[in-house]
Design an enzyme around this catalytic site. Structure first.
Site, mmCIF file in Angstrom:
data_model
loop_
_atom_site.group_PDB
_atom_site.id
_atom_site.type_symbol
_atom_site.label_atom_id
_atom_site.label_comp_id
_atom_site.label_asym_id
_atom_site.label_seq_id
_atom_site.Cartn_x
_atom_site.Cartn_y
_atom_site.Cartn_z
ATOM 1 N N CYS A 136 1.494 12.046 4.362
ATOM 2 C CA CYS A 136 1.278 11.704 5.796
ATOM 3 C C CYS A 136 1.933 12.994 6.688
ATOM 4 O O CYS A 136 2.950 12.893 6.974
ATOM 5 C CB CYS A 136 1.731 10.373 6.271
ATOM 6 S SG CYS A 136 1.135 10.127 8.166
ATOM 7 N N CYS A 139 3.448 11.596 10.056
ATOM 8 C CA CYS A 139 4.542 10.852 10.041
ATOM 9 C C CYS A 139 5.826 11.775 9.488
ATOM 10 O O CYS A 139 6.773 11.748 10.345
ATOM 11 C CB CYS A 139 4.410 9.780 8.888
ATOM 12 S SG CYS A 139 2.964 8.964 8.588
ATOM 13 N N ASP A 140 5.649 12.486 8.644
ATOM 14 C CA ASP A 140 6.676 13.418 8.132
ATOM 15 C C ASP A 140 6.730 15.038 8.740
ATOM 16 O O ASP A 140 7.752 15.515 8.345
ATOM 17 C CB ASP A 140 6.527 13.400 6.800
ATOM 18 C CG ASP A 140 6.722 11.827 6.345
ATOM 19 O OD1 ASP A 140 7.494 11.113 6.870
ATOM 20 O OD2 ASP A 140 6.259 11.512 5.393
#
Ligand code: NAP
Length: 313
Positions: A136, A139-140
């Site tokens: 992701c 997200c990261d």
């Protein structure tokens, strides 16, 4: 044990499930949506939804998902945060068991459980997950600002996410096992022209190395069999997804495990409809998931009318 009745139970609150919920509730059906995670599904992970009609790209995926949830609830859909344990059918009734053993009953169920990311199953992938290995970018990605990032995959996800990551760092390497992208042409061309993305075709990731965090990868250049080590700080893997169909093992599926439906999103089990990424379809987008949800809800409503002998003829 609690038992509740509904007209339609929707499993999954991604774009397909929330849209199905909105349409079913708007058709005056007693509508329940069951979701074990936050409502929004994969839309939550999108940075900019640039290909959904109506300029929603000004919103983050999270804002868009929240709007869909709010709209479904405004029409009367009830969202229950729980994990469905099983779906069973007896005569014309589905019995949907929740995690707390509550049983919900309905004549129609829409399965909108989506799909989960696929893994490469190579050494280091599992061990370094959360320590540089990710599925992701939204997200990261921000953890790897100005770092060197490897992206794996050749579809829309790899290209989209590669572009997102290239806004965070000038050092993105994108490897794909074939000699051209599977992604939509326009997107693929943007990646190929991008100054921060080093595209390497005919390349396969063999291993991810590191201790506390990712430090390097072993890549094979498939055409000549050359194997080399490349220092990287993170590996983002976007190689497709696996449809989530465990709850409906007996429904007809295609060779990829996706549920087969007709154009009304009816499955091989009467009263069971499928919508979104769990369904066999040639093109998967937020807009097609939403459309699936609308069509499935409409068909579910017609199915219930037929059961009651109230169908318009
Ligand atoms: P996808 O279209 O299935 O593409 C997966 C890619 O990963 C393919 O290029 C495939 O290679 C490669 N791959 C698969 N298994 C692999 C393995 N074991 N090792 C190395 N490479 C592997 O999946 P996706 O990109 O996640 O997209 C899923 C769906 O969502 C698609 O329908 C897509 O259109 C949609 N989507 C749309 C957008 C958008 O419109 N902006 C964004 C994201 C996703 P091969 O080509 O060799 O098979």
């Amino acid at each position: 044990m609690n038992t509740f009745d509904a007209d339609v139970i929707i499993v999954g609150a991604g774009a397909a499930g929330l849209t199905a919920g909105q349409y079913a509730a708007r058709a005056n059906l007693n509508t329940v949506i069951i979701e074990q995670m936050a409502p929004g599904g994969q839309a939550l992970l999108i940075d900019k939804l640039e290909n959904y009609p109506g300029n929603v790209s000004r919103k983050t995926g999270m804002e868009f998902a929240d709007d869909m949830r709010e709209q479904a609830e405004a029409f009367g859909a009830r969202i229950i945060p729980d994990a469905v344990q099983s779906i069973k059918k007896e005569d014309h009734t589905f019995f949907v068991t929740l995690g707390d053993d509550t049983i919900m009953k309905s004549p129609a169920v829409i399965i909108a459980t989506g799909a989960k990311h696929k893994g490469l199953n190579i050494p280091g992938e599992k061990e370094l997950y959360g320590r540089g290995v990710s599925y992701c970018a939204v997200c990261d990605g921000p953890f790897f600002k100005n770092k060197k990032i490897l992206v794996v995959g050749g579809g829309d996800s790899a290209c989209d996410e590669g572009i997102f990551l290239s806004n965070l760092t000038e050092k993105v390497i994108l490897i794909h096992r074939k000699d051209r992208f599977r992604a939509q042409r326009g997107l693929a061309e943007r990646v190929l022209k991008h100054q921060h993305i080093d595209v390497r075709f005919n390349s396969r990731l063999l291993e991810i190395k590191g201790g506390q965090k990712v430090s390097s990868v072993i890549i094979e250049h498939i055409s000549d069999g050359k194997i080399y080590e490349e220092e990287v700080d993170a590996v983002f893997i976007f190689i497709g997804s696996v449809p989530q169909t465990d709850l409906v093992p007996d429904v007809d599926k295609d060779e990829g495990g996706c549920i087969i439906t007709d154009e009304s999103r009816r499955t091989s089990i009467p009263g069971l409809f499928a919508a979104g990424d769990v369904r066999a379809s040639p093109f998967r987008q937020v807009v097609t998931a939403a459309a699936d949800g609308a069509v499935a809800a409409h068909a579910a409503s017609q199915y219930i009318d037929e059961l009651k002998g109230e169908a318009y003829r």
